[in-house]
Write an enzyme that holds these catalytic residues in place. Structure first.
Site, PDB file in Angstrom:
ATOM      1  N   SER A 180      52.879  38.652  38.738  1.00  0.00           N
ATOM      2  CA  SER A 180      51.478  38.141  39.092  1.00  0.00           C
ATOM      3  C   SER A 180      51.514  36.511  38.547  1.00  0.00           C
ATOM      4  CB  SER A 180      50.366  38.874  38.870  1.00  0.00           C
ATOM      5  OG  SER A 180      49.166  38.107  38.934  1.00  0.00           O
ATOM      6  N   TYR A 185      44.501  44.562  33.166  1.00  0.00           N
ATOM      7  CA  TYR A 185      45.608  44.303  34.579  1.00  0.00           C
ATOM      8  C   TYR A 185      46.424  43.239  34.165  1.00  0.00           C
ATOM      9  CZ  TYR A 185      47.551  42.929  38.911  1.00  0.00           C
ATOM     10  OH  TYR A 185      48.558  42.445  39.890  1.00  0.00           O
ATOM     11  N   LYS A 195      51.038  43.079  33.412  1.00  0.00           N
ATOM     12  CA  LYS A 195      51.894  42.617  33.964  1.00  0.00           C
ATOM     13  C   LYS A 195      52.852  41.722  32.944  1.00  0.00           C
ATOM     14  CE  LYS A 195      51.492  43.901  38.229  1.00  0.00           C
ATOM     15  NZ  LYS A 195      52.239  44.671  38.925  1.00  0.00           N
TER      16      LYS A 195
HETATM   17  P1  NAD Z   1      48.505  48.558  46.625  1.00  0.00           P
HETATM   18  O1  NAD Z   1      47.475  49.157  45.538  1.00  0.00           O
HETATM   19  O2  NAD Z   1      48.065  48.422  48.072  1.00  0.00           O
HETATM   20  O3  NAD Z   1      49.759  49.164  46.394  1.00  0.00           O
HETATM   21  C1  NAD Z   1      50.355  49.836  45.355  1.00  0.00           C
HETATM   22  C2  NAD Z   1      50.842  51.169  45.665  1.00  0.00           C
HETATM   23  O4  NAD Z   1      51.371  51.798  44.474  1.00  0.00           O
HETATM   24  C3  NAD Z   1      49.701  52.291  46.212  1.00  0.00           C
HETATM   25  O5  NAD Z   1      50.417  52.618  47.341  1.00  0.00           O
HETATM   26  C4  NAD Z   1      49.879  53.164  45.252  1.00  0.00           C
HETATM   27  O6  NAD Z   1      49.393  54.379  45.784  1.00  0.00           O
HETATM   28  C5  NAD Z   1      51.133  53.122  44.469  1.00  0.00           C
HETATM   29  N1  NAD Z   1      51.021  53.448  43.126  1.00  0.00           N
HETATM   30  C6  NAD Z   1      50.192  53.131  42.079  1.00  0.00           C
HETATM   31  N2  NAD Z   1      50.434  54.079  40.905  1.00  0.00           N
HETATM   32  C7  NAD Z   1      51.584  54.572  41.225  1.00  0.00           C
HETATM   33  C8  NAD Z   1      52.399  55.629  40.621  1.00  0.00           C
HETATM   34  N3  NAD Z   1      52.141  55.664  38.999  1.00  0.00           N
HETATM   35  N4  NAD Z   1      53.414  56.170  41.041  1.00  0.00           N
HETATM   36  C9  NAD Z   1      53.497  56.014  42.311  1.00  0.00           C
HETATM   37  N5  NAD Z   1      52.726  55.136  43.137  1.00  0.00           N
HETATM   38  C10 NAD Z   1      51.722  54.389  42.724  1.00  0.00           C
HETATM   39  O7  NAD Z   1      48.507  47.085  45.973  1.00  0.00           O
HETATM   40  P2  NAD Z   1      49.574  45.892  46.581  1.00  0.00           P
HETATM   41  O8  NAD Z   1      48.473  44.567  46.772  1.00  0.00           O
HETATM   42  O9  NAD Z   1      50.536  46.205  47.901  1.00  0.00           O
HETATM   43  O10 NAD Z   1      50.378  45.377  45.424  1.00  0.00           O
HETATM   44  C11 NAD Z   1      51.728  45.771  45.090  1.00  0.00           C
HETATM   45  C12 NAD Z   1      52.173  45.229  43.729  1.00  0.00           C
HETATM   46  O11 NAD Z   1      51.950  43.756  43.655  1.00  0.00           O
HETATM   47  C13 NAD Z   1      51.245  45.621  42.435  1.00  0.00           C
HETATM   48  O12 NAD Z   1      52.113  45.947  41.581  1.00  0.00           O
HETATM   49  C14 NAD Z   1      50.252  44.533  42.231  1.00  0.00           C
HETATM   50  O13 NAD Z   1      49.843  44.641  40.967  1.00  0.00           O
HETATM   51  C15 NAD Z   1      51.219  43.425  42.492  1.00  0.00           C
HETATM   52  N6  NAD Z   1      50.468  42.339  42.921  1.00  0.00           N
HETATM   53  C16 NAD Z   1      49.518  42.187  43.860  1.00  0.00           C
HETATM   54  C17 NAD Z   1      48.661  41.200  44.152  1.00  0.00           C
HETATM   55  C18 NAD Z   1      47.853  41.305  45.391  1.00  0.00           C
HETATM   56  O14 NAD Z   1      46.815  40.196  45.311  1.00  0.00           O
HETATM   57  N7  NAD Z   1      47.808  41.955  46.189  1.00  0.00           N
HETATM   58  C19 NAD Z   1      48.919  40.000  43.568  1.00  0.00           C
HETATM   59  C20 NAD Z   1      49.838  39.982  42.287  1.00  0.00           C
HETATM   60  C21 NAD Z   1      50.546  41.130  42.063  1.00  0.00           C
HETATM   61  N1  UFG Z   2      36.047  34.875  45.717  1.00  0.00           N
HETATM   62  C1  UFG Z   2      34.703  34.725  46.376  1.00  0.00           C
HETATM   63  N2  UFG Z   2      34.069  35.890  46.750  1.00  0.00           N
HETATM   64  C2  UFG Z   2      34.716  37.148  46.771  1.00  0.00           C
HETATM   65  C3  UFG Z   2      36.100  37.320  46.402  1.00  0.00           C
HETATM   66  C4  UFG Z   2      36.720  36.439  45.782  1.00  0.00           C
HETATM   67  O1  UFG Z   2      34.042  33.879  46.334  1.00  0.00           O
HETATM   68  O2  UFG Z   2      34.030  38.348  47.076  1.00  0.00           O
HETATM   69  C5  UFG Z   2      36.643  34.012  45.221  1.00  0.00           C
HETATM   70  C6  UFG Z   2      37.032  33.951  43.782  1.00  0.00           C
HETATM   71  O3  UFG Z   2      36.319  33.556  42.900  1.00  0.00           O
HETATM   72  C7  UFG Z   2      38.406  33.186  43.800  1.00  0.00           C
HETATM   73  C8  UFG Z   2      38.816  33.322  45.514  1.00  0.00           C
HETATM   74  O4  UFG Z   2      37.847  33.701  46.042  1.00  0.00           O
HETATM   75  O5  UFG Z   2      38.054  31.960  43.743  1.00  0.00           O
HETATM   76  C9  UFG Z   2      40.237  34.328  45.319  1.00  0.00           C
HETATM   77  O6  UFG Z   2      39.693  35.615  44.573  1.00  0.00           O
HETATM   78  P1  UFG Z   2      40.650  36.849  44.891  1.00  0.00           P
HETATM   79  O7  UFG Z   2      39.624  38.016  44.130  1.00  0.00           O
HETATM   80  O8  UFG Z   2      40.876  37.071  46.275  1.00  0.00           O
HETATM   81  O9  UFG Z   2      41.907  36.620  44.211  1.00  0.00           O
HETATM   82  P2  UFG Z   2      42.118  36.033  42.396  1.00  0.00           P
HETATM   83  O10 UFG Z   2      42.673  34.715  42.526  1.00  0.00           O
HETATM   84  O11 UFG Z   2      40.950  36.153  41.517  1.00  0.00           O
HETATM   85  O12 UFG Z   2      43.087  37.013  42.063  1.00  0.00           O
HETATM   86  C10 UFG Z   2      44.349  37.558  42.518  1.00  0.00           C
HETATM   87  C11 UFG Z   2      44.913  39.078  42.747  1.00  0.00           C
HETATM   88  C12 UFG Z   2      45.116  39.392  41.195  1.00  0.00           C
HETATM   89  C13 UFG Z   2      46.349  38.349  40.606  1.00  0.00           C
HETATM   90  C14 UFG Z   2      45.715  37.032  40.710  1.00  0.00           C
HETATM   91  C15 UFG Z   2      46.767  36.148  40.121  1.00  0.00           C
HETATM   92  O13 UFG Z   2      43.903  39.830  43.339  1.00  0.00           O
HETATM   93  O14 UFG Z   2      45.786  40.498  41.118  1.00  0.00           O
HETATM   94  O15 UFG Z   2      45.395  36.670  42.073  1.00  0.00           O
HETATM   95  O16 UFG Z   2      47.076  35.037  40.899  1.00  0.00           O
HETATM   96  F1  UFG Z   2      46.097  38.677  39.215  1.00  0.00           F
END
Ligand code: NAD
Ligand code: UFG
Length: 338
Positions: free
Chosen positions: A124, A149, A153
Protein backbone atom coordinates in the site's frame (compact mmCIF):
# COMPACT_ATOMS: atom_id res chain seq x y z
CA UNK A 1 0.06 -25.19 -13.04
CA UNK A 2 -2.31 -23.06 -10.95
CA UNK A 3 -2.22 -19.62 -9.40
CA UNK A 4 -3.04 -19.41 -5.70
CA UNK A 5 -5.03 -16.29 -4.81
CA UNK A 6 -5.22 -15.71 -1.06
CA UNK A 7 -8.11 -13.43 -0.12
CA UNK A 8 -9.69 -14.21 -3.50
CA UNK A 9 -13.25 -13.86 -2.17
CA UNK A 10 -12.63 -10.22 -1.20
CA UNK A 11 -13.03 -7.01 -3.16
CA UNK A 12 -9.81 -6.87 -5.16
CA UNK A 13 -9.17 -10.62 -5.02
CA UNK A 14 -12.49 -11.51 -6.69
CA UNK A 15 -11.74 -9.14 -9.58
CA UNK A 16 -8.29 -10.73 -9.83
CA UNK A 17 -9.77 -14.22 -9.98
CA UNK A 18 -12.06 -13.08 -12.78
CA UNK A 19 -9.15 -11.63 -14.77
CA UNK A 20 -7.08 -14.79 -14.28
CA UNK A 21 -9.91 -17.11 -15.34
CA UNK A 22 -10.51 -14.96 -18.42
CA UNK A 23 -6.83 -15.40 -19.29
CA UNK A 24 -7.34 -19.19 -19.00
CA UNK A 25 -5.25 -19.65 -15.84
CA UNK A 26 -6.22 -22.38 -13.37
CA UNK A 27 -6.99 -20.68 -10.06
CA UNK A 28 -7.10 -21.84 -6.44
CA UNK A 29 -8.62 -19.41 -3.92
CA UNK A 30 -7.87 -19.56 -0.21
CA UNK A 31 -10.06 -17.29 1.90
CA UNK A 32 -11.39 -17.55 5.45
CA UNK A 33 -14.40 -15.37 4.54
CA UNK A 34 -13.70 -13.03 7.46
CA UNK A 35 -14.38 -10.13 5.08
CA UNK A 36 -15.20 -11.84 1.81
CA UNK A 37 -18.15 -13.64 0.28
CA UNK A 38 -18.36 -16.99 -1.47
CA UNK A 39 -21.13 -15.41 -3.59
CA UNK A 40 -18.47 -13.25 -5.27
CA UNK A 41 -16.83 -16.41 -6.61
CA UNK A 42 -20.18 -17.79 -7.82
CA UNK A 43 -20.66 -14.56 -9.75
CA UNK A 44 -17.14 -14.76 -11.16
CA UNK A 45 -17.95 -18.29 -12.38
CA UNK A 46 -21.16 -17.02 -13.97
CA UNK A 47 -19.28 -14.18 -15.72
CA UNK A 48 -16.36 -16.25 -16.99
CA UNK A 49 -18.01 -19.65 -17.52
CA UNK A 50 -15.13 -21.12 -15.51
CA UNK A 51 -14.66 -22.12 -11.87
CA UNK A 52 -11.84 -21.42 -9.48
CA UNK A 53 -11.20 -24.06 -6.82
CA UNK A 54 -12.32 -22.50 -3.55
CA UNK A 55 -10.82 -23.56 -0.25
CA UNK A 56 -12.31 -21.96 2.85
CA UNK A 57 -9.45 -21.61 5.29
CA UNK A 58 -6.87 -19.39 6.89
CA UNK A 59 -3.41 -18.39 5.69
CA UNK A 60 -2.17 -18.92 9.26
CA UNK A 61 -3.10 -22.63 9.08
CA UNK A 62 0.20 -24.28 8.17
CA UNK A 63 -1.24 -27.79 7.85
CA UNK A 64 -3.90 -26.60 5.48
CA UNK A 65 -1.31 -24.75 3.38
CA UNK A 66 0.98 -27.78 3.20
CA UNK A 67 -1.93 -29.94 2.03
CA UNK A 68 -2.95 -27.27 -0.50
CA UNK A 69 0.55 -27.08 -2.01
CA UNK A 70 0.72 -30.87 -2.13
CA UNK A 71 -2.61 -31.26 -3.86
CA UNK A 72 -2.28 -28.39 -6.35
CA UNK A 73 0.73 -27.59 -8.53
CA UNK A 74 1.06 -23.89 -7.75
CA UNK A 75 3.41 -21.70 -9.79
CA UNK A 76 2.59 -18.28 -8.32
CA UNK A 77 0.93 -16.88 -5.23
CA UNK A 78 -1.02 -13.62 -5.37
CA UNK A 79 -1.34 -12.65 -1.73
CA UNK A 80 -4.35 -10.41 -1.03
CA UNK A 81 -5.54 -11.93 2.27
CA UNK A 82 -5.35 -9.43 5.08
CA UNK A 83 -7.30 -7.15 7.37
CA UNK A 84 -7.46 -3.57 6.12
CA UNK A 85 -9.53 -1.31 8.38
CA UNK A 86 -7.24 1.43 9.67
CA UNK A 87 -9.38 2.44 12.68
CA UNK A 88 -9.92 -1.17 13.75
CA UNK A 89 -6.17 -1.77 13.56
CA UNK A 90 -5.64 1.00 16.14
CA UNK A 91 -8.08 -0.71 18.51
CA UNK A 92 -6.94 -4.29 17.86
CA UNK A 93 -3.25 -4.14 16.92
CA UNK A 94 -2.47 -7.73 17.92
CA UNK A 95 -5.20 -9.06 15.65
CA UNK A 96 -3.75 -7.08 12.74
CA UNK A 97 -0.14 -8.14 13.31
CA UNK A 98 -1.20 -11.77 13.83
CA UNK A 99 -3.31 -11.86 10.69
CA UNK A 100 -1.27 -9.69 8.32
CA UNK A 101 2.29 -10.32 9.50
CA UNK A 102 1.88 -13.77 11.09
CA UNK A 103 -0.21 -14.86 8.10
CA UNK A 104 2.44 -13.73 5.61
CA UNK A 105 5.18 -15.53 7.58
CA UNK A 106 3.22 -18.81 7.61
CA UNK A 107 2.36 -18.47 3.93
CA UNK A 108 6.02 -17.90 2.98
CA UNK A 109 7.17 -20.81 5.14
CA UNK A 110 4.71 -23.13 3.42
CA UNK A 111 5.72 -21.77 -0.01
CA UNK A 112 9.37 -22.30 0.81
CA UNK A 113 8.91 -25.90 1.84
CA UNK A 114 6.77 -26.55 -1.26
CA UNK A 115 9.43 -24.95 -3.49
CA UNK A 116 7.05 -22.20 -4.68
CA UNK A 117 8.97 -18.93 -4.77
CA UNK A 118 6.97 -16.51 -6.88
CA UNK A 119 4.89 -14.08 -4.87
CA UNK A 120 2.93 -10.92 -5.58
CA UNK A 121 2.13 -8.98 -2.41
CA UNK A 122 -0.66 -6.41 -1.92
CA UNK A 123 1.20 -3.55 -0.33
CA UNK A 124 0.00 0.00 0.00
CA UNK A 125 1.03 3.61 -0.50
CA UNK A 126 0.77 3.76 3.28
CA UNK A 127 4.41 2.51 3.44
CA UNK A 128 5.56 5.95 2.25
CA UNK A 129 4.38 7.34 5.59
CA UNK A 130 4.04 11.07 5.60
CA UNK A 131 6.40 11.78 2.70
CA UNK A 132 6.15 15.42 1.76
CA UNK A 133 7.13 15.18 -1.89
CA UNK A 134 4.40 14.28 -4.33
CA UNK A 135 4.11 12.29 -6.47
CA UNK A 136 5.38 9.28 -4.50
CA UNK A 137 7.97 7.29 -6.40
CA UNK A 138 9.40 3.89 -5.52
CA UNK A 139 12.84 5.34 -4.77
CA UNK A 140 11.56 7.33 -1.77
CA UNK A 141 12.76 6.04 1.59
CA UNK A 142 10.16 4.02 3.44
CA UNK A 143 8.23 6.19 5.85
CA UNK A 144 6.57 5.71 9.19
CA UNK A 145 2.95 4.65 8.68
CA UNK A 146 0.58 6.30 11.10
CA UNK A 147 -1.30 3.18 12.23
CA UNK A 148 -0.86 -0.56 12.93
CA UNK A 149 -2.44 -1.57 9.59
CA UNK A 150 0.16 0.49 7.74
CA UNK A 151 2.95 -0.85 9.93
CA UNK A 152 1.82 -4.42 9.19
CA UNK A 153 2.24 -3.72 5.44
CA UNK A 154 5.66 -2.17 6.03
CA UNK A 155 6.75 -5.14 8.18
CA UNK A 156 5.71 -7.64 5.51
CA UNK A 157 7.57 -5.64 2.86
CA UNK A 158 10.72 -5.70 5.06
CA UNK A 159 10.34 -9.41 5.73
CA UNK A 160 9.99 -10.16 2.02
CA UNK A 161 13.04 -8.04 1.22
CA UNK A 162 15.04 -10.05 3.76
CA UNK A 163 13.73 -13.27 2.27
CA UNK A 164 14.75 -12.18 -1.22
CA UNK A 165 18.24 -11.26 0.04
CA UNK A 166 18.64 -14.58 1.84
CA UNK A 167 17.61 -16.78 -1.09
CA UNK A 168 17.94 -15.48 -4.63
CA UNK A 169 15.51 -18.08 -5.95
CA UNK A 170 12.59 -15.98 -4.73
CA UNK A 171 10.88 -13.59 -7.18
CA UNK A 172 8.71 -11.14 -5.29
CA UNK A 173 6.65 -8.18 -6.42
CA UNK A 174 5.67 -5.57 -3.86
CA UNK A 175 2.73 -3.73 -5.38
CA UNK A 176 1.93 -0.47 -3.67
CA UNK A 177 -1.70 0.32 -4.32
CA UNK A 178 -2.98 3.85 -4.17
CA UNK A 179 -6.79 4.06 -3.80
CA UNK A 180 -8.62 1.18 -5.51
CA UNK A 181 -12.22 1.97 -6.45
CA UNK A 182 -14.93 0.95 -8.91
CA UNK A 183 -16.16 -2.47 -9.88
CA UNK A 184 -16.35 -4.89 -12.78
CA UNK A 185 -18.45 -3.24 -15.54
CA UNK A 186 -21.05 -6.03 -15.35
CA UNK A 187 -22.17 -4.76 -11.93
CA UNK A 188 -22.13 -8.37 -10.68
CA UNK A 189 -19.06 -8.07 -8.43
CA UNK A 190 -17.85 -5.08 -6.44
CA UNK A 191 -16.88 -3.72 -3.06
CA UNK A 192 -19.07 -4.90 -0.19
CA UNK A 193 -17.70 -3.48 3.06
CA UNK A 194 -19.14 -4.76 6.33
CA UNK A 195 -20.64 -2.06 8.55
CA UNK A 196 -19.97 1.62 7.95
CA UNK A 197 -17.59 2.02 5.00
CA UNK A 198 -14.22 3.53 5.88
CA UNK A 199 -13.44 4.45 2.30
CA UNK A 200 -14.80 7.33 0.31
CA UNK A 201 -16.28 5.66 -2.78
CA UNK A 202 -18.33 2.94 -1.04
CA UNK A 203 -19.58 5.58 1.40
CA UNK A 204 -20.77 7.75 -1.50
CA UNK A 205 -22.48 4.81 -3.25
CA UNK A 206 -24.22 3.79 -0.02
CA UNK A 207 -25.53 7.35 0.42
CA UNK A 208 -26.83 7.19 -3.16
CA UNK A 209 -28.85 4.01 -2.48
CA UNK A 210 -30.19 5.41 0.80
CA UNK A 211 -28.19 3.24 3.19
CA UNK A 212 -26.47 6.32 4.68
CA UNK A 213 -27.89 9.80 5.11
CA UNK A 214 -25.04 12.03 4.03
CA UNK A 215 -21.34 12.03 3.32
CA UNK A 216 -19.16 13.66 5.91
CA UNK A 217 -16.26 15.37 4.15
CA UNK A 218 -13.31 14.97 6.49
CA UNK A 219 -11.97 18.52 6.49
CA UNK A 220 -12.01 21.31 3.89
CA UNK A 221 -9.09 23.30 5.20
CA UNK A 222 -6.24 21.28 3.71
CA UNK A 223 -3.68 23.08 1.52
CA UNK A 224 -5.24 21.63 -1.66
CA UNK A 225 -7.08 23.40 -4.51
CA UNK A 226 -10.53 23.02 -2.89
CA UNK A 227 -9.39 22.33 0.68
CA UNK A 228 -10.38 18.63 0.67
CA UNK A 229 -8.01 15.65 0.64
CA UNK A 230 -6.50 14.57 -2.67
CA UNK A 231 -5.82 10.91 -3.57
CA UNK A 232 -4.98 8.78 -6.58
CA UNK A 233 -8.05 6.61 -7.27
CA UNK A 234 -7.39 3.61 -9.50
CA UNK A 235 -10.05 1.45 -11.15
CA UNK A 236 -10.00 -2.04 -9.67
CA UNK A 237 -9.86 -3.59 -13.16
CA UNK A 238 -6.75 -1.52 -13.98
CA UNK A 239 -5.29 -2.65 -10.66
CA UNK A 240 -5.78 -6.35 -11.40
CA UNK A 241 -4.34 -5.90 -14.89
CA UNK A 242 -1.27 -4.46 -13.15
CA UNK A 243 -1.01 -7.72 -11.19
CA UNK A 244 -1.11 -9.79 -14.39
CA UNK A 245 1.73 -7.70 -15.79
CA UNK A 246 3.74 -7.96 -12.56
CA UNK A 247 3.21 -11.71 -12.34
CA UNK A 248 4.49 -12.15 -15.87
CA UNK A 249 7.45 -9.86 -15.24
CA UNK A 250 8.71 -11.58 -12.08
CA UNK A 251 8.73 -14.95 -13.84
CA UNK A 252 11.93 -13.65 -15.43
CA UNK A 253 13.05 -11.31 -12.71
CA UNK A 254 14.40 -12.89 -9.54
CA UNK A 255 14.71 -10.81 -6.39
CA UNK A 256 12.48 -8.02 -5.15
CA UNK A 257 10.64 -5.66 -7.47
CA UNK A 258 8.57 -2.72 -6.30
CA UNK A 259 5.90 -1.03 -8.37
CA UNK A 260 3.36 1.66 -7.55
CA UNK A 261 -0.08 0.88 -8.92
CA UNK A 262 -1.77 4.22 -9.36
CA UNK A 263 -2.84 6.50 -12.18
CA UNK A 264 -0.45 9.38 -11.54
CA UNK A 265 -3.37 11.79 -11.01
CA UNK A 266 -4.95 13.12 -7.88
CA UNK A 267 -8.60 14.02 -7.28
CA UNK A 268 -10.11 15.77 -4.28
CA UNK A 269 -13.04 14.49 -2.23
CA UNK A 270 -15.27 17.08 -3.90
CA UNK A 271 -14.03 16.08 -7.39
CA UNK A 272 -15.06 12.52 -6.51
CA UNK A 273 -18.50 13.58 -5.29
CA UNK A 274 -19.13 15.63 -8.43
CA UNK A 275 -17.92 12.81 -10.71
CA UNK A 276 -20.24 10.39 -8.95
CA UNK A 277 -23.21 12.77 -9.16
CA UNK A 278 -22.62 13.08 -12.90
CA UNK A 279 -22.33 9.31 -13.42
CA UNK A 280 -25.35 8.42 -11.29
CA UNK A 281 -27.53 11.43 -12.11
CA UNK A 282 -28.26 12.19 -8.46
CA UNK A 283 -27.15 14.54 -5.71
CA UNK A 284 -25.09 13.36 -2.75
CA UNK A 285 -25.93 15.21 0.45
CA UNK A 286 -22.64 16.26 2.07
CA UNK A 287 -21.56 18.13 5.15
CA UNK A 288 -18.11 19.21 6.16
CA UNK A 289 -16.85 17.54 9.31
CA UNK A 290 -13.54 17.65 11.13
CA UNK A 291 -10.35 16.18 9.67
CA UNK A 292 -9.91 12.43 10.24
CA UNK A 293 -6.90 11.75 12.41
CA UNK A 294 -3.93 10.35 10.47
CA UNK A 295 -5.16 11.61 7.06
CA UNK A 296 -2.67 13.35 4.79
CA UNK A 297 -3.58 16.38 2.69
CA UNK A 298 -2.63 14.99 -0.67
CA UNK A 299 -0.67 12.32 -2.47
CA UNK A 300 -0.69 10.48 -5.73
CA UNK A 301 1.55 8.00 -7.50
CA UNK A 302 4.44 8.44 -9.81
CA UNK A 303 3.26 5.58 -12.01
CA UNK A 304 6.05 5.74 -14.58
CA UNK A 305 8.13 2.81 -13.26
CA UNK A 306 5.30 0.34 -13.82
CA UNK A 307 4.73 1.75 -17.28
CA UNK A 308 8.41 1.53 -18.19
CA UNK A 309 9.09 -1.89 -16.72
CA UNK A 310 5.75 -3.66 -17.04
CA UNK A 311 4.26 -1.93 -20.06
CA UNK A 312 1.20 -1.34 -17.88
CA UNK A 313 -0.69 1.81 -17.10
CA UNK A 314 -4.15 2.59 -15.79
CA UNK A 315 -6.48 3.08 -18.75
CA UNK A 316 -9.82 3.80 -17.12
CA UNK A 317 -10.78 7.27 -15.95
CA UNK A 318 -12.92 8.65 -13.16
CA UNK A 319 -16.08 8.49 -15.25
CA UNK A 320 -15.81 4.71 -15.77
CA UNK A 321 -14.79 4.20 -12.14
CA UNK A 322 -17.88 6.00 -10.86
CA UNK A 323 -20.27 4.52 -13.43
CA UNK A 324 -19.05 1.00 -12.55
CA UNK A 325 -19.16 1.61 -8.78
CA UNK A 326 -22.73 2.87 -9.18
CA UNK A 327 -23.86 -0.03 -11.41
CA UNK A 328 -22.63 -2.49 -8.77
CA UNK A 329 -24.25 -0.64 -5.85
CA UNK A 330 -27.59 0.09 -7.48
CA UNK A 331 -28.06 -3.49 -8.62
CA UNK A 332 -26.86 -4.84 -5.24
CA UNK A 333 -28.00 -2.24 -2.70
CA UNK A 334 -27.15 -4.54 0.21
CA UNK A 335 -24.02 -5.93 -1.45
CA UNK A 336 -23.83 -9.72 -1.80
CA UNK A 337 -26.67 -10.07 0.71
CA UNK A 338 -29.06 -8.38 -1.80
P1 NAD B 1 -10.99 -7.39 1.37
O1 NAD B 1 -11.16 -7.34 2.85
O2 NAD B 1 -12.18 -7.18 0.52
O3 NAD B 1 -10.29 -8.75 0.94
C1 NAD B 1 -9.38 -9.45 1.77
C2 NAD B 1 -9.81 -10.91 1.79
O4 NAD B 1 -8.89 -11.64 2.61
C3 NAD B 1 -11.21 -11.11 2.42
O5 NAD B 1 -12.00 -11.89 1.54
C4 NAD B 1 -10.94 -11.85 3.73
O6 NAD B 1 -11.98 -12.73 4.05
C5 NAD B 1 -9.63 -12.54 3.42
N1 NAD B 1 -8.78 -12.80 4.61
C6 NAD B 1 -8.41 -11.93 5.57
N2 NAD B 1 -7.62 -12.55 6.47
C7 NAD B 1 -7.47 -13.82 6.04
C8 NAD B 1 -6.76 -14.95 6.54
N3 NAD B 1 -6.07 -14.88 7.67
N4 NAD B 1 -6.82 -16.12 5.86
C9 NAD B 1 -7.55 -16.21 4.71
N5 NAD B 1 -8.25 -15.18 4.20
C10 NAD B 1 -8.21 -14.00 4.86
O7 NAD B 1 -9.85 -6.31 1.02
P2 NAD B 1 -9.38 -5.77 -0.41
O8 NAD B 1 -9.77 -4.35 -0.51
O9 NAD B 1 -9.75 -6.72 -1.47
O10 NAD B 1 -7.81 -5.77 -0.17
C11 NAD B 1 -6.97 -6.84 -0.61
C12 NAD B 1 -5.56 -6.56 -0.15
O11 NAD B 1 -5.12 -5.31 -0.68
C13 NAD B 1 -5.40 -6.45 1.37
O12 NAD B 1 -4.18 -7.07 1.74
C14 NAD B 1 -5.34 -4.97 1.59
O13 NAD B 1 -4.61 -4.64 2.76
C15 NAD B 1 -4.60 -4.50 0.35
N6 NAD B 1 -4.88 -3.09 0.04
C16 NAD B 1 -6.16 -2.68 -0.13
C17 NAD B 1 -6.43 -1.34 -0.37
C18 NAD B 1 -7.86 -0.85 -0.54
O14 NAD B 1 -8.09 0.35 -0.43
N7 NAD B 1 -8.83 -1.72 -0.82
C19 NAD B 1 -5.38 -0.40 -0.47
C20 NAD B 1 -4.07 -0.86 -0.33
C21 NAD B 1 -3.82 -2.21 -0.06
N1 UFG C 1 -13.02 10.75 3.11
C1 UFG C 1 -14.05 11.59 3.49
N2 UFG C 1 -15.19 11.03 4.00
C2 UFG C 1 -15.34 9.68 4.16
C3 UFG C 1 -14.26 8.82 3.77
C4 UFG C 1 -13.11 9.41 3.26
O1 UFG C 1 -13.95 12.80 3.36
O2 UFG C 1 -16.38 9.22 4.66
C5 UFG C 1 -11.79 11.34 2.53
C6 UFG C 1 -10.54 11.11 3.33
O3 UFG C 1 -10.36 12.09 4.32
C7 UFG C 1 -9.46 11.13 2.24
C8 UFG C 1 -10.18 10.55 1.02
O4 UFG C 1 -11.57 10.71 1.29
O5 UFG C 1 -9.10 12.45 1.94
C9 UFG C 1 -9.89 9.07 0.78
O6 UFG C 1 -10.13 8.35 1.99
P1 UFG C 1 -10.20 6.75 1.99
O7 UFG C 1 -10.55 6.35 3.39
O8 UFG C 1 -11.09 6.27 0.90
O9 UFG C 1 -8.74 6.31 1.61
P2 UFG C 1 -7.34 6.63 2.32
O10 UFG C 1 -6.54 7.41 1.32
O11 UFG C 1 -7.51 7.21 3.65
O12 UFG C 1 -6.75 5.15 2.55
C10 UFG C 1 -6.57 4.22 1.51
C11 UFG C 1 -6.81 2.79 1.98
C12 UFG C 1 -5.79 2.37 2.99
C13 UFG C 1 -4.41 2.60 2.46
C14 UFG C 1 -4.25 4.02 2.01
C15 UFG C 1 -2.89 4.17 1.41
O13 UFG C 1 -8.09 2.68 2.57
O14 UFG C 1 -5.92 0.98 3.21
O15 UFG C 1 -5.26 4.32 1.05
O16 UFG C 1 -2.89 4.74 0.20
F1 UFG C 1 -3.48 2.34 3.42
Amino acid sequence: MSILVTGGAGYIGSHMVLALLEKRFEVVVLDNLSNGSAVSLERVAELTGRDATFIEGDIRDRELLDALFQRHAISDVLHFAGLKAVGESVEQPLRYFDNNVGGAVTLCQAMQSAGVRRLVFSSSATVYGEAEVVPYHEGLPLGVPTNPYGRSKLMVEEMLRDLGRADCRWSIALLRYFNPAGAHPSGRIGEDPQGIPNNLVPFITQVAVGRREALSVFGNDYPTPDGTGVRDYIHVMDLVEGHLAAMQAIAERPGISVWNLGTGRGYSVLDMVHAFEKAAGCTIPCHVGPRRSGDLAQYWADATKAERELGWRARRGLEAMMADAWRWQVSNPAGYAS
